[in-house]
Motif scaffolding. Structure first.
Motif, PDB file in Angstrom:
ATOM      1  N   ASP A  72       0.810  -1.210  -0.068  1.00 13.27           N
ATOM      2  CA  ASP A  72      -0.105  -0.107   0.048  1.00 13.27           C
ATOM      3  C   ASP A  72       0.874   1.101   0.152  1.00 13.27           C
ATOM      4  O   ASP A  72       0.255   2.404  -0.012  1.00 13.27           O
ATOM      5  CB  ASP A  72      -0.959   0.131   1.216  1.00 13.27           C
ATOM      6  N   GLY A  73       2.146   1.080   0.119  1.00 18.58           N
ATOM      7  CA  GLY A  73       2.902   2.229   0.151  1.00 18.58           C
ATOM      8  C   GLY A  73       4.315   1.995   0.545  1.00 18.58           C
ATOM      9  O   GLY A  73       4.756   0.760   1.001  1.00 18.58           O
ATOM     10  N   VAL A  74       5.188   2.915   1.197  1.00 17.36           N
ATOM     11  CA  VAL A  74       6.425   2.932   1.478  1.00 17.36           C
ATOM     12  C   VAL A  74       6.725   3.851   2.838  1.00 17.36           C
ATOM     13  O   VAL A  74       6.038   4.986   2.656  1.00 17.36           O
ATOM     14  CB  VAL A  74       7.644   3.045   0.381  1.00 17.36           C
ATOM     15  N   VAL A  75       7.884   3.702   3.619  1.00 20.65           N
ATOM     16  CA  VAL A  75       8.132   4.317   4.485  1.00 20.65           C
ATOM     17  C   VAL A  75       9.655   4.789   4.005  1.00 20.65           C
ATOM     18  O   VAL A  75      10.464   3.526   4.031  1.00 20.65           O
ATOM     19  CB  VAL A  75       8.377   4.066   5.842  1.00 20.65           C
ATOM     20  N   VAL A  76      10.000   6.058   3.753  1.00 20.36           N
ATOM     21  CA  VAL A  76      11.216   6.456   2.874  1.00 20.36           C
ATOM     22  C   VAL A  76      12.272   7.078   3.923  1.00 20.36           C
ATOM     23  O   VAL A  76      11.846   8.023   4.576  1.00 20.36           O
ATOM     24  CB  VAL A  76      10.955   7.142   1.649  1.00 20.36           C
ATOM     25  N   PRO A  77      13.394   6.774   4.102  1.00 20.42           N
ATOM     26  CA  PRO A  77      14.355   7.252   4.919  1.00 20.42           C
ATOM     27  C   PRO A  77      14.568   8.846   4.382  1.00 20.42           C
ATOM     28  O   PRO A  77      15.123   8.877   3.318  1.00 20.42           O
ATOM     29  CB  PRO A  77      15.578   6.533   5.003  1.00 20.42           C
ATOM     30  N   CYS A  78      14.557   9.709   5.481  1.00 22.80           N
ATOM     31  CA  CYS A  78      14.986  11.227   4.826  1.00 22.80           C
ATOM     32  C   CYS A  78      15.760  11.959   5.707  1.00 22.80           C
ATOM     33  O   CYS A  78      15.833  13.034   5.903  1.00 22.80           O
ATOM     34  CB  CYS A  78      13.509  11.775   4.818  1.00 22.80           C
ATOM     35  N   ALA A  79      16.815  11.050   6.378  1.00 21.15           N
ATOM     36  CA  ALA A  79      17.745  11.606   7.233  1.00 21.15           C
ATOM     37  C   ALA A  79      18.775  12.647   6.563  1.00 21.15           C
ATOM     38  O   ALA A  79      19.441  13.504   7.152  1.00 21.15           O
ATOM     39  CB  ALA A  79      18.331  10.598   7.943  1.00 21.15           C
ATOM     40  N   GLY A  80      18.826  12.036   5.264  1.00 22.13           N
ATOM     41  CA  GLY A  80      19.693  12.976   4.518  1.00 22.13           C
ATOM     42  C   GLY A  80      19.119  13.959   3.707  1.00 22.13           C
ATOM     43  O   GLY A  80      19.609  14.441   2.457  1.00 22.13           O
ATOM     44  N   GLY A  81      17.640  14.279   3.727  1.00 24.46           N
ATOM     45  CA  GLY A  81      16.948  14.939   2.871  1.00 24.46           C
ATOM     46  C   GLY A  81      15.880  14.027   2.005  1.00 24.46           C
ATOM     47  O   GLY A  81      16.090  12.884   2.232  1.00 24.46           O
ATOM     48  N   ASN A  90      10.053   9.737   6.267  1.00 23.05           N
ATOM     49  CA  ASN A  90      10.797   9.217   7.977  1.00 23.05           C
ATOM     50  C   ASN A  90      11.853  10.198   8.063  1.00 23.05           C
ATOM     51  O   ASN A  90      12.852  10.004   7.706  1.00 23.05           O
ATOM     52  CB  ASN A  90      11.324   7.746   8.044  1.00 23.05           C
ATOM     53  N   PHE A  91      11.574  10.824   9.222  1.00 17.66           N
ATOM     54  CA  PHE A  91      12.574  11.898   9.892  1.00 17.66           C
ATOM     55  C   PHE A  91      12.872  11.679  11.141  1.00 17.66           C
ATOM     56  O   PHE A  91      11.913  11.349  12.016  1.00 17.66           O
ATOM     57  CB  PHE A  91      11.904  13.317   9.919  1.00 17.66           C
ATOM     58  N   GLY A  92      14.175  11.517  11.476  1.00 17.64           N
ATOM     59  CA  GLY A  92      14.773  11.432  12.822  1.00 17.64           C
ATOM     60  C   GLY A  92      14.259  12.760  13.606  1.00 17.64           C
ATOM     61  O   GLY A  92      14.447  13.836  13.163  1.00 17.64           O
ATOM     62  N   VAL A  93      13.818  12.594  14.870  1.00 16.17           N
ATOM     63  CA  VAL A  93      13.516  13.944  15.789  1.00 16.17           C
ATOM     64  C   VAL A  93      14.226  13.733  17.145  1.00 16.17           C
ATOM     65  O   VAL A  93      13.702  14.481  18.111  1.00 16.17           O
ATOM     66  CB  VAL A  93      12.026  13.936  16.142  1.00 16.17           C
ATOM     67  N   VAL A  94      15.196  12.770  17.242  1.00 14.85           N
ATOM     68  CA  VAL A  94      15.917  12.706  18.346  1.00 14.85           C
ATOM     69  C   VAL A  94      17.371  13.016  17.973  1.00 14.85           C
ATOM     70  O   VAL A  94      18.183  12.867  17.388  1.00 14.85           O
ATOM     71  CB  VAL A  94      16.324  11.041  18.874  1.00 14.85           C
ATOM     72  N   LEU A 111       3.807  11.427   7.381  1.00 19.25           N
ATOM     73  CA  LEU A 111       5.120  11.584   8.208  1.00 19.25           C
ATOM     74  C   LEU A 111       5.481  10.263   8.941  1.00 19.25           C
ATOM     75  O   LEU A 111       4.356   9.935   9.543  1.00 19.25           O
ATOM     76  CB  LEU A 111       5.189  12.875   8.961  1.00 19.25           C
ATOM     77  N   ARG A 112       6.538   9.925   9.286  1.00 20.92           N
ATOM     78  CA  ARG A 112       6.866   9.183  10.360  1.00 20.92           C
ATOM     79  C   ARG A 112       8.019   9.928  11.105  1.00 20.92           C
ATOM     80  O   ARG A 112       8.931  10.507  10.555  1.00 20.92           O
ATOM     81  CB  ARG A 112       7.424   7.649   9.662  1.00 20.92           C
TER      82      ARG A 112
END
Length: 390
Positions: A309-318, A338-342, A367-368
């Motif tokens: 149904d979709g994807v979770v995409v790493p966005c730590a580098g943008g 998917n963004f890190g918030v720590v 957003l994740r």
């Protein structure tokens, strides 16, 4: 834009204030771990503990090793120890739901050092003969069957409205394993790909079917890597792999690996759908470059959006990795950035509003946020402000 935060059961169980605190961030969903790898995690607000040590990969709910699904099988899930006793997932899920949050499962699959320790033959073996106990070889039939059944069982927990499947593909060298000391030589994309090539008996047979001699391939990989060990720059990207290994040989390795990953993903998603109620959402953590390995394994965007149904995409580098998925234009597909918030782990909660806006421009639909349990109070306050402004 809908937002969800990742959560561990131990962030919630034993902390009556946790569900309301998470809901107050402005998220609509909690993505709650149901099967997870070994970790040492901070719990900065829990009334009973500050550190949780999950000693091995485990399911965080009760499972019956003698039940119909697992009876007589050598490969089966490990129960958690005292870091997640009983039905820790279920207890946390109920509490989060009572706080008004949708709950989706978070399932880690081909990342399991306990499995590699107990069953060494299941592990990826590199061209030097070194085993990666944290990385099950996803080409092996018994391992594939185990991962598919684990996906179906761990994803479809009572009350869950969907799941997010992590590590459903190849794993390689780049994993923080115990006290990790592998950064002394800079391996780029090309070197990491070569170090991820598996030479277990199943993969050796697979290479043969692609017209490659496995011993000659292993020797070629070792020869290709030698300049990198001596400090030569890695040209990176697939062009770098082709330069080091040769175009035809590189393509043959990728044909074998891509097919094994693609068919595993198809089979696992079908198994989850068969076990799930109507409307159950299935997302995969994914990278749009098929030869990438790790928690966000490489996929073909068009293919994976025809399966899940979709994807979770790493966005730590943008958020740039969103673009290949957005370009498919599949109506209704979830593209979760998917963004890190720590902040102490490299996240940037203070720029979340701007990052989310840019992700939306590039096609993100959700957003994740990684990770409500690990973040400081100041980080959580920044998340609250960002979500309120968006």
């Amino acid at each position: 834009m809908k937002a969800s935060t990742f959560v561990y059961p131990w962030d919630v169980v034993g902390d009556p204030g946790a569900p309301a605190r998470i809901a107050a961030l402005g998220v609509r969903q909690a993505t709650l771990a149901a099967a997870y790898h070994s970790t040492r995690a901070l719990t900065p607000r829990h009334p009973r503990h500050r550190i949780v040590t999950a000693e091995h990969a485990a399911v965080l709910y009760p499972t019956d090793p003698r039940g119909a699904r697992w009876r007589g099988r050598a490969l089966r899930p490990y129960p958690a120890g005292d870091w997640a006793p009983g039905d820790a997932y279920g207890e946390a899920a109920d509490a989060l739901a009572r706080a008004g949050l949708d709950v989706h499962t978070w399932v880690v699959l081909a990342h399991n050092s306990r499995l590699g320790a107990d069953h060494p033959d299941t592990s990826v073996v590199n061209a030097y003969g070194d085993r990666y106990p944290w990385a099950p070889c996803i080409a092996q039939p018994a391992t594939r069957a185990y991962l598919v059944d684990l996906a179906a069982e761990a994803a479809v927990r009572p009350g869950a409205a969907g799941t997010e499947l992590e590590s459903l593909g190849w794993y390689g060298l780049q994993h923080l394993h115990a006290h990790d000391k592998t950064g002394g030589v800079g391996l780029g994309d090309a070197g990491l790909y070569l170090m991820a090539l598996c030479f277990c008996p199943t993969c050796r047979t697979g290479y043969s079917a692609q017209g490659l001699d496995a011993d000659a391939l292993a020797a070629a990989v070792r020869d290709a890597l030698e300049p990198l060990w001596q400090g030569a720059p890695d040209d990176g990207g697939w062009a770098g792999v082709e330069k080091l290994l040769g175009e035809e040989t590189a393509a043959a390795t990728r044909a074998w690996r891509d097919e094994r990953a693609r068919t595993l993903q198809e089979t696992a998603v079908r198994a989850v759908r068969a076990a799930a109620p109507d409307g159950f959402q299935i997302l995969l953590h994914a990278d749009p470059v098929t030869y990438h390995v790790g928690a966000n394994p490489g996929v073909d965007p068009a293919h994976i959006l025809s399966v899940a149904d979709g994807v979770v995409v790493p966005c730590a580098g943008g958020p740039g990795l969103l673009t290949p998925f957005a370009e498919q234009g599949r109506a209704g597909a979830v593209l979760a950035a998917n963004f890190g918030v720590v902040s102490g782990m490299g996240g940037s909660p203070d720029t979340l509003a701007a990052d989310a806006a840019r992700a939306r421009e590039l096609g993100a639909t959700e957003l994740r946020l990684y990770h409500a349990g690990l973040a400081s109070d100041a980080d959580l306050e920044a998340v609250r402000g960002a979500l309120a402004s968006g």
